[in-house]
Motif scaffolding. Sequence first.
Motif, PDB file in Angstrom:
ATOM      1  N   ASP A 153     -21.270  -6.543  -4.985  1.00 31.60           N
ATOM      2  CA  ASP A 153     -21.887  -6.370  -6.268  1.00 31.60           C
ATOM      3  C   ASP A 153     -20.882  -7.091  -7.451  1.00 31.60           C
ATOM      4  OD1 ASP A 153     -23.431  -4.837  -8.221  1.00 31.60           O
ATOM      5  OD2 ASP A 153     -21.463  -3.773  -8.445  1.00 31.60           O
ATOM      6  N   CYS A 154     -19.438  -6.852  -7.263  1.00 31.04           N
ATOM      7  CA  CYS A 154     -18.657  -7.665  -8.005  1.00 31.04           C
ATOM      8  C   CYS A 154     -18.854  -9.035  -7.851  1.00 31.04           C
ATOM      9  CB  CYS A 154     -17.205  -7.240  -7.648  1.00 31.04           C
ATOM     10  SG  CYS A 154     -15.924  -7.939  -8.689  1.00 31.04           S
ATOM     11  N   GLU A 176     -10.354  -7.220  -6.586  1.00 37.29           N
ATOM     12  CA  GLU A 176     -10.902  -6.149  -7.839  1.00 37.29           C
ATOM     13  C   GLU A 176     -11.274  -5.012  -7.254  1.00 37.29           C
ATOM     14  OE1 GLU A 176     -14.115  -5.896 -11.237  1.00 37.29           O
ATOM     15  OE2 GLU A 176     -13.348  -7.883 -10.829  1.00 37.29           O
ATOM     16  N   VAL A 177     -11.901  -4.830  -6.374  1.00 35.47           N
ATOM     17  CA  VAL A 177     -12.654  -3.859  -5.562  1.00 35.47           C
ATOM     18  C   VAL A 177     -11.351  -2.933  -4.912  1.00 35.47           C
ATOM     19  CG1 VAL A 177     -14.086  -2.563  -3.843  1.00 35.47           C
ATOM     20  CG2 VAL A 177     -14.881  -4.540  -5.400  1.00 35.47           C
ATOM     21  N   ARG A 178     -10.471  -3.623  -4.116  1.00 37.68           N
ATOM     22  CA  ARG A 178      -9.401  -3.086  -3.594  1.00 37.68           C
ATOM     23  C   ARG A 178      -8.324  -2.430  -4.590  1.00 37.68           C
ATOM     24  NH1 ARG A 178     -13.020  -2.423  -0.189  1.00 37.68           N
ATOM     25  NH2 ARG A 178     -13.122  -3.481   1.550  1.00 37.68           N
ATOM     26  N   SER A 221       1.045 -11.901   4.636  1.00 38.01           N
ATOM     27  CA  SER A 221       1.851 -11.458   3.340  1.00 38.01           C
ATOM     28  C   SER A 221       1.037 -11.100   2.333  1.00 38.01           C
ATOM     29  CB  SER A 221       2.400 -12.899   2.991  1.00 38.01           C
ATOM     30  OG  SER A 221       1.673 -13.826   2.617  1.00 38.01           O
ATOM     31  N   ASP A 222      -0.291 -11.081   2.514  1.00 41.58           N
ATOM     32  CA  ASP A 222      -1.209 -10.676   1.410  1.00 41.58           C
ATOM     33  C   ASP A 222      -2.251  -9.821   1.967  1.00 41.58           C
ATOM     34  OD1 ASP A 222      -2.750 -10.038  -0.810  1.00 41.58           O
ATOM     35  OD2 ASP A 222      -3.357 -12.130  -1.034  1.00 41.58           O
ATOM     36  N   ALA A 223      -2.207  -8.592   1.816  1.00 41.81           N
ATOM     37  CA  ALA A 223      -3.649  -7.657   2.722  1.00 41.81           C
ATOM     38  C   ALA A 223      -4.916  -8.094   2.277  1.00 41.81           C
ATOM     39  CB  ALA A 223      -3.228  -6.063   2.408  1.00 41.81           C
ATOM     40  N   VAL A 224      -5.126  -8.484   0.979  1.00 46.64           N
ATOM     41  CA  VAL A 224      -6.414  -9.128   0.724  1.00 46.64           C
ATOM     42  C   VAL A 224      -6.901 -10.197   1.185  1.00 46.64           C
ATOM     43  CG1 VAL A 224      -7.799  -9.635  -1.481  1.00 46.64           C
ATOM     44  CG2 VAL A 224      -5.988  -7.815  -1.591  1.00 46.64           C
TER      45      VAL A 224
END
Length: 320
Positions: A172-173, A209-211, A231-234
């Motif tokens: 959606d985002c 954004e959603v996380r 090093s970055d979960a996203v």
Amino acid sequence: MWNLIGDVGGTNMRLAAVSSDGEILEQRSFPSKGDVPLEEVCRSFVSPRDGAPGHVVIAAAGVVKDGQVTLTNARQTASESGIAAACGTGHAKILNDFEAAAWSLATVGAEDVTVLQGTTQFQRAPRLIIGPGTGLGVGSLIYAHGQPAVVPGEGGHVAIAPRRADLVAVFDCLTRDWPEVAMGAPLAVEAEALLSGTGLPRFYRALAEVRGAAAVCVENAEIFAAAQTQSDAVAVEAVALFAEYLGAVAGDLGLVLGATGGVFVTGGLALKNPWMFDTGFLEAFNAGGRHQSWREAMPVYLYSNEDFGLIGARNYLMTL
């Protein structure tokens, strides 16, 4: 008699003179983003040689329509008639880069691939090639009366949608940020909206954004590097989803084609990040419900021969 083949990308164009039996006699490279258009580059390549080429076949990274192509990243156009006139021949053909990539599969060898599933006992059966790069390229090769033939298409623009409930808000985002990629149905987007160098950064930002996390990466290379080092979960989640959706789309298209001759994955993002082809990719590829065994029977390869454009142009030429 000699013939001219070429592979024209967004950064470089490579031209080669080939003999009537397909042997490369001479090869040169030129910038695609320079001030000299493709037709003039072809003219400069041909002029010192003894006579005009019998045929010209150019693989080009762009949409080919009515014998004309606009290069995706080089901001120039070329036409078959213009190339033919520049080369002094009556026979010029422009192939889309993934049409040429599919033609290259007619002569693929074990040295060109890394096996992800199956063996390198290549069957003379339908073959699919899919490549995430700037966009998502797809091509297919079939055999008709024992001879190879390519079916052009735009498989990179099939629809994908959330595969799990927690991804609904992400899609959606993404569609709110990039409405052009929406496919009409709620939350469905074209595959290229994720599976490409253009789409992945936007998908990554939507996911962040959603996380509720900071989008610290900007470029594709940063996203993949951060995912590999965790090093970055996203970035880790974005690349895992990239591999999952790539596997699912490749499996779907392979099933449509009946690609028992193999599904070949290539493209800049895939070849630079072979580590991402883990169990998640193959699990998504093979997730076929009642017909999972059909998908599991399709060989899957990472296709690493970066000369597929020239090879495909030559293979097409040999059918004329």
